[in-house]
Design an enzyme around this catalytic site. Structure first.
Site: not given
Ligand code: DHB
Ligand code: FE
Length: 287
Positions: A14, A61, A195, A242
């Site tokens: 997302h 978030h 991530h 997540e």
């Molecule tokens: C990023 C990825 C995410 O899942 C998020 O919620 C906020 C930022 C990113 O890659 O910058």
């Molecule tokens: Fe996220």
């Protein structure tokens, strides 16, 4: 057969920058071309397989919720949900139309099935919910069907285990299939893949682990559901957690309930990078 049924599950990252690329008309830029190409078949698939309702599992978030109140599982029972202002103004996307009657039925059924849900009658929805809709539906005047937002806490520990998410998916399936109307329902699991947004390991991507997660989600979800938090965080980064939300959608598929038929993989896509994350995407159809 007059009852509702789950036709398919959809899984996707997302990343907020994807939403910005769409909204600002940057999808043809070289950086973004391979990413959006991977979702072309998905957009066609959505047109060919538009459901009556999407049950969309995502995480907020710290937009609608904050450290003041942290529901582990929250179901949106409102008639509509407004795209949130996350600091740059709300995304220019349609408001999300809910399905209060089905959402209330699911709350009733799942809570009586021993899962504690928070009932949410007013909530703005952030990129966690709107970016997956944009990826699968493009830029329509209105989203193609009602959406039931289902927010999971994966931001503030303690967060739910993969195992609990997988079992919750099974309860959601029982709930949907006991709804007395012939609705075609899709269940979406969103967020991920690997991530990490902060600290010394910021920028971490683990493509091998991600692809193994996709393999196992398809073929051995029950075993995958037993992976502990620490493995997600170590291997896929702090925000890789997540991915437990994908196990909710997978738990709702008919093979898990004993149909004996594995789901059909209608589409699979993986791409690095998008902003700070690896992007993963799967469409599984119930056989
Ligand atoms: C990023 C990825 C995410 O899942 C998020 O919620 C906020 C930022 C990113 O890659 O910058
Ligand atoms: Fe996220």
């Amino acid at each position: 057969m007059n009852m509702a049924r789950i036709t398919a599950s959809v899984y996707t990252s997302h990343v907020p920058a994807i939403g910005a690329a769409i909204d600002l008309g940057k999808t043809a830029e070289p950086y973004w071309v391979p990413l959006f190409k991977g979702y072309e078949p998905s957009k066609q698939w959505m047109k060919d397989n538009t459901p009556d309702v999407i049950f969309l599992v995502y995480n907020d978030h710290a937009t609608a919720f904050s450290l003041e109140m942290i529901p582990t599982f929250a179901i949106g029972t409102a008639a509509e949900f407004t795209p949130a202002d996350e600091g740059y103004g709300p995304r220019p996307v349609p408001k999300v139309i809910g399905h209060p009657e089905l959402a209330s039925h699911i709350a009733q059924s799942v809570i009586q099935d021993d899962f504690d849900l928070t009932i949410v009658n007013r909530m703005d929805v952030d990129h966690g919910l709107t970016v997956p809709l944009s990826l699968l539906c493009g830029q329509p005047q209105a989203w193609p069907c009602p959406v039931i937002p289902f927010a999971v806490n994966v931001v503030q520990y303690p967060v739910p285990s993969g195992r609990r998410c997988f079992m919750l998916g099974q309860a959601i399936r029982r709930a949907i299939e006991s709804y007395d109307a012939p609705l075609k329902v899709q269940i979406w699991g969103t967020g991920g893949m690997s991530h990490q947004l902060q600290g010394p390991r910021a920028g971490l991507i683990n493509a091998d682990w991600d692809n193994r997660f996709l393999d196992r989600l398809i073929a051995e979800p029950e075993a995958l559901s037993k992976v502990p938090h620490i493995e997600y965080v170590r291997e896929a980064g702090s925000e890789g957690i997540e991915l437990v939300m994908w196990l909710i959608a997978r738990g709702a598929m008919s093979d898990v309930a004993g149909s004996g038929k594995p789901p059909k993989v209608a589409h699979r896509f993986f791409h690095v990078p998008a902003s700070n994350t690896a992007v993963g995407h799967l469409i599984l159809e119930n056989a």
